[in-house]
Design a protein around this motif. Structure first.
Motif, PDB file in Angstrom:
ATOM      1  N   LYS A   1       5.840   3.053  -5.835  1.00 12.29           N
ATOM      2  CA  LYS A   1       6.566   3.423  -6.744  1.00 12.29           C
ATOM      3  C   LYS A   1       6.713   2.150  -7.970  1.00 12.29           C
ATOM      4  CE  LYS A   1      11.691   3.807  -6.900  1.00 12.29           C
ATOM      5  NZ  LYS A   1      11.486   5.022  -7.602  1.00 12.29           N
TER       6      LYS A   1
ATOM      7  N   ASP B   1      14.694  12.701   6.979  1.00 16.04           N
ATOM      8  CA  ASP B   1      13.474  12.943   6.350  1.00 16.04           C
ATOM      9  C   ASP B   1      13.362  12.815   4.966  1.00 16.04           C
ATOM     10  OD1 ASP B   1      10.905  14.390   6.034  1.00 16.04           O
ATOM     11  OD2 ASP B   1      11.601  16.204   6.773  1.00 16.04           O
TER      12      ASP B   1
ATOM     13  N   TRP C   1       4.913   3.003   0.313  1.00 17.06           N
ATOM     14  CA  TRP C   1       5.922   3.884  -0.767  1.00 17.06           C
ATOM     15  C   TRP C   1       6.466   3.047  -1.757  1.00 17.06           C
ATOM     16  CZ3 TRP C   1      11.038   2.669  -1.514  1.00 17.06           C
ATOM     17  CH2 TRP C   1      11.841   3.538  -2.292  1.00 17.06           C
TER      18      TRP C   1
ATOM     19  N   GLU D   1      10.438  10.947   1.811  1.00 14.04           N
ATOM     20  CA  GLU D   1       9.103  10.447   1.520  1.00 14.04           C
ATOM     21  C   GLU D   1       9.030   8.874   1.715  1.00 14.04           C
ATOM     22  OE1 GLU D   1       5.734  10.773  -2.047  1.00 14.04           O
ATOM     23  OE2 GLU D   1       7.883  10.162  -2.519  1.00 14.04           O
ATOM     24  N   ASN D   2      10.127   8.132   1.239  1.00 14.95           N
ATOM     25  CA  ASN D   2       9.957   6.841   1.608  1.00 14.95           C
ATOM     26  C   ASN D   2       9.685   6.448   3.138  1.00 14.95           C
ATOM     27  OD1 ASN D   2      12.927   7.764   1.512  1.00 14.95           O
ATOM     28  ND2 ASN D   2      13.221   5.862   2.261  1.00 14.95           N
TER      29      ASN D   2
ATOM     30  N   ARG E   1       8.563   8.837   5.506  1.00 17.52           N
ATOM     31  CA  ARG E   1       7.293   9.335   6.176  1.00 17.52           C
ATOM     32  C   ARG E   1       6.159   8.677   5.973  1.00 17.52           C
ATOM     33  NH1 ARG E   1       6.923  14.464   8.670  1.00 17.52           N
ATOM     34  NH2 ARG E   1       8.975  15.580   8.696  1.00 17.52           N
ATOM     35  N   MET E   2       6.012   8.317   4.510  1.00 14.28           N
ATOM     36  CA  MET E   2       4.635   7.555   3.989  1.00 14.28           C
ATOM     37  C   MET E   2       4.346   6.240   4.768  1.00 14.28           C
ATOM     38  SD  MET E   2       3.778   6.642  -0.033  1.00 14.28           S
ATOM     39  CE  MET E   2       4.289   8.368  -0.540  1.00 14.28           C
TER      40      MET E   2
ATOM     41  N   ASP F   1       4.532   6.929   9.345  1.00 14.57           N
ATOM     42  CA  ASP F   1       3.447   7.617   9.768  1.00 14.57           C
ATOM     43  C   ASP F   1       3.125   7.669  11.282  1.00 14.57           C
ATOM     44  OD1 ASP F   1       0.883   9.295   9.147  1.00 14.57           O
ATOM     45  OD2 ASP F   1      -0.367   7.607   8.968  1.00 14.57           O
TER      46      ASP F   1
END
Length: 414
Positions: free
Chosen positions: A216, A341, A212, A343-344, A346-347, A350
């Motif tokens: 970015k 929850d 992530w 993106e930073n 979950r990505m 995993d």
């Protein structure tokens, strides 16, 4: 005139009296004491605080005219020389622990590492040198960035203030940036957030903690960035099958607001009302009174933390920037992490055994309850711990090793 002054004073005294009465009624005498201490701290705090970066280093860093840096080319068979520029580390610092895990891996694989402290606070650097040697096990050269540094093959900044020193230094060495989090988010929108953001425009080669952050930096700043995966110290964090689980854990340290401490405490207040029999284990710092019963572990050691995780069904691990090391460590101990929850998170993580919830108190409580009340919790706990048993820092070190060697071999000849 005198009458109006007296009337204004009477109104102000009445207002303050009602305010104090309201605080006393809701928060008790401790609430009054806490507010008095806050006011006293504001009064004592100097108007001009010490910056984490020397102002002259910010002025010297003209990003429109990047300096021409010589690239030292090691002779065949010579060790790769690396200068690391960092703030003086405290024992157990999470960011420094990751740095030294990678640094010591490189040392074992033929690199020669040197450390240079960048410090604006007038610290006793001899004290921190002892920490580096005794706690982190580093045996090579340690210096003060104010005295400069010799040539190297690679020069690595490790946080945004040190990036200015690395940018301005005239010693040879390809510039790298060991980035563990998106540091502009550490500050309100301010000069400090801009200073931090500008370091991503210094044309360093990024080595980022997780995908992530690397994406970015590349997407937002055009920065060349590789990443290494998060590891887990499975020698310290491991599931104890004999441990009885009866609680919930939460990392609560107000000094790291990016870990959403207030949100987590509100969720635990709600959880405690629904499940007063469940132990709540808080760690990170010694906390004062809270509106629910909890076990206050304060700052603790990894071995003790492993014991805490083994007493818990689940734990809150919240992160509003790059994810922390806590979810994998909880999971290795058989404690199911509840993560906000985003993106930073979950990505980077995993992992199918990590549970996600929206960042609201009610959603977090629902996820804690779902994990705690699962009829197959024992199986979930065993499988979760197994899922990170091979997640080693050796893998991360090997990837950083490969990044450095590739980047150095592709650098133009001096």
């Amino acid at each position: 005139m005198n009458a109006s002054i007296l009337e204004a004073a009477r109104i102000e005294m009445a207002r303050r009296s009602r305010q104090l009465g309201g605080i006393l009624a809701t928060d008790g005498y401790q609430g009054l004491i806490n507010r008095a201490r806050t006011k006293a701290a504001d009064w004592l705090r100097p108007s001009n605080l010490v910056w984490p970066v020397f102002p002259e280093d910010v002025i010297a860093a003209d990003l429109s005219r990047p300096p021409l840096i010589r690239v030292r080319r090691a002779e065949p068979g010579d060790p790769i020389l690396v200068n690391w520029v960092m703030s003086p580390p405290s024992a157990g610092s999470g960011g420094h622990t990751t740095i030294f895990r990678i640094l010591n891996y490189l040392q074992r694989h033929g690199y020669r590492n040197r450390i240079y402290f960048y410090d604006t606070y007038g610290s006793d650097l001899k004290y921190y040198e002892n920490i580096v040697r005794e706690y982190y096990g580093f045996t090579s050269e340690i210096g003060d960035m104010r005295n400069g540094m010799p040539d190297a093959d690679a020069v690595i900044a490790t946080a945004w203030p040190s990036a200015y020193a690395v940018y301005n230094a005239r010693s040879a060495g390809k510039r790298f940036y060991f980035v563990q989090d998106y540091e502009p988010y550490f500050h309100p929108v301010s000069s400090s957030s801009v200073f931090a953001e500008n370091t991503y425009r210094m044309r360093f080669h990024g080595i980022a903690a997780g995908r992530w952050l690397a994406e970015k930096l590349t997407q937002d700043f055009g920065m060349q960035a590789d990443f290494f995966p998060f590891g887990c110290d499975s020698a310290r964090y491991r599931r104890d099958p004999s441990s009885a689980r009866s609680g919930v854990a939460f990392y609560a340290r107000f000094g790291t607001p990016r870990r959403a401490v207030e949100l987590g405490l509100l969720a635990l207040e709600l959880f405690a009302k629904r499940h007063p029999h469940v132990e709540l284990h808080l760690f990170g710092q010694k906390l004062g009174r809270l509106p629910f019963k909890f076990i206050n572990h304060g700052s603790t050691t990894p071995d003790r933390l492993n014991e805490i995780y083994n007493r818990c069904f689940a734990g809150l691990s919240l992160s509003l920037t790059n994810v922390s090391l806590v979810p994998y460590e909880m999971l290795a101990s058989g404690c199911i992490p509840i993560v906000n929850d985003a993106e930073n998170n979950r990505m980077v993580l995993d992992n199918p055994y990590i549970q996600y919830a929206q960042p609201t108190p009610h959603a977090l409580v629902g996820a804690l309850e779902a994990a705690m009340c699962r009829p197959d919790f024992e199986t979930l706990s065993i499988q979760g711990a197994g899922s990170v048993s091979a997640t080693s820092w050796e893998t991360a070190g090997a990837i950083v090793d490969d990044v450095l060697r590739r980047a150095l071999s592709s650098s133009p000849e001096p």
